[in-house]
Write an enzyme that holds these catalytic residues in place. Structure first.
Site, PDB file in Angstrom:
ATOM      1  N   GLU A   1       0.823  -1.215   0.000  1.00 26.46           N
ATOM      2  CA  GLU A   1       0.000   0.000   0.000  1.00 26.46           C
ATOM      3  C   GLU A   1       0.858   1.266   0.000  1.00 26.46           C
ATOM      4  O   GLU A   1       0.501   2.275  -0.592  1.00 26.46           O
ATOM      5  CB  GLU A   1      -0.883   0.019   1.249  1.00 26.46           C
TER       6      GLU A   1
ATOM      7  N   THR B   1      -5.531   9.223  -3.148  1.00 23.88           N
ATOM      8  CA  THR B   1      -5.450   9.251  -1.682  1.00 23.88           C
ATOM      9  C   THR B   1      -4.526  10.374  -1.228  1.00 23.88           C
ATOM     10  O   THR B   1      -4.799  11.064  -0.242  1.00 23.88           O
ATOM     11  CB  THR B   1      -4.962   7.884  -1.161  1.00 23.88           C
TER      12      THR B   1
HETATM   13  N1  HSE Z   1      -7.489   5.764   5.617  1.00 24.73           N
HETATM   14  C1  HSE Z   1      -6.973   6.097   4.323  1.00 24.73           C
HETATM   15  C2  HSE Z   1      -7.432   7.494   3.938  1.00 24.73           C
HETATM   16  C3  HSE Z   1      -7.532   5.094   3.365  1.00 24.73           C
HETATM   17  O1  HSE Z   1      -8.642   7.737   4.051  1.00 24.73           O
HETATM   18  O2  HSE Z   1      -6.625   8.322   3.552  1.00 24.73           O
HETATM   19  C4  HSE Z   1      -7.091   5.285   1.971  1.00 24.73           C
HETATM   20  O3  HSE Z   1      -5.970   4.503   1.717  1.00 24.73           O
END
Ligand code: HSE
Length: 293
Positions: free
Chosen positions: A120, A168
């Site tokens: 990730e 993101t």
């Molecule tokens: N928790 C992360 C975000 C999830 O919302 O940025 C996305 O990878």
């Protein structure tokens, strides 16, 4: 050869930013891995043209390197990248489970979550486990520091994916850097309610517990039409609506039996803003499924 089906996931669920996640029964990626001297990656399917195939830049390639398990990896994407549905996490989680079986590594599911989180990192710059945990374990997961808590939950879910692209990285840049005490109290109350809702398979409690006044409002601004989609979903029978992961997916918890009406209202509301979208009437589902060939 080993074949896996790796499910879409939704992180955050409003009040559980970087902590909560659920696996969805569909959509999913299908991944084939075969023994090889060096890792190669081939990607087909939804949005595959945007996915890097160099093993150091692809989440699956990073996982193969972390496991010291070179393979020919073929990923058929059912989950569009940059959707908020854990697309990169599905590839990382599926590859981790597949290579663990192919090389007979004997790693536990929890150990594989942390390996997949390294994948990730290649996609988003940070090693979040809030998508890879539900992708591997299924159900509802809570990632808190180094601990992963897993609950089997069974709720109907509607996710509506508009033709908007949000990375993101960008969705993290718009977040406030601090929060006041009132917001903290509100978020803790919501998160606790949502968790109990998952334990009781109670859509009303989960819908109520999505509420968050910090992350969701900042990200909703990136999604054209968010407010009208939210209103339309509630009017059609949803008990709560939030941004799915880092967006642009919008997630709704429907009252029992209301999935179809909610899905159709959300697509209609995006359409009235000039935006095409696709809704999935799905459920909280299991983690990566492994098929040996
Ligand atoms: N928790 C992360 C975000 C999830 O919302 O940025 C996305 O990878």
């Amino acid at each position: 050869m080993v074949i896996v089906r790796a499910p879409a996931t939704v992180a955050n669920l409003g009040s559980g930013f970087d902590v909560f996640g659920i696996a969805l029964s569909h959509p999913a990626d299908i991944i084939h891995v075969q023994l090889a001297e060096e890792t190669t990656i081939k990607v087909t399917g939804a949005g595959s043209q945007y996915i890097p195939v160099h093993p150091k830049k692809n989440t699956a390639g990073v996982v193969a390197e972390a496991l010291d398990a070179p393979a020919n990896i073929t990923i058929n994407k059912g989950i569009r990248p940059a959707s908020g549905l854990g697309s990169s996490a599905a590839s990382a989680a599926g590859t981790a489970v597949a290579l663990n079986a192919l090389y007979d590594k004997g790693l536990s599911k929890e150990e594989l979550v942390w390996i997949a989180a390294k994948g990730e990192e290649a996609a988003s710059g940070e090693a979040h486990a809030d998508n890879v945990a539900p992708a591997i374990l299924g159900g509802f997961t809570i990632v808190s520091q180094d601990r992963i808590t897993h609950v089997d939950a069974h709720l109907e879910i509607v996710v509506c994916l508009p033709e908007i692209s949000i990375s993101t990285r960008n969705a993290r840049e718009v977040l406030p850097k601090s929060l006041d005490l009132g917001s903290h109290v509100h978020t803790v109350g919501s998160a606790a309610t949502l968790t109990v809702g998952m334990l009781k398979n109670n859509p009303e409690l989960v819908g109520h517990g999505l509420a968050d006044s910090v992350v969701t409002p900042a990200r909703a601004k990136l999604i054209t039409g968010y407010e009208s989609v939210q209103i339309a979903a509630i009017e059609a029978g949803a008990v709560g609506v939030t941004v799915g992961g880092s967006g642009p997916t919008v997630l709704a918890i429907p009252k029992k039996g209301q999935s179809r009406a909610v899905a159709s209202a959300m697509v209609g509301a995006f359409f009235s803003q000039g935006i095409q979208s696709r809704a999935y009437q799905t459920r909280i589902g299991g983690g990566v499924d492994l098929y040996l060939d």
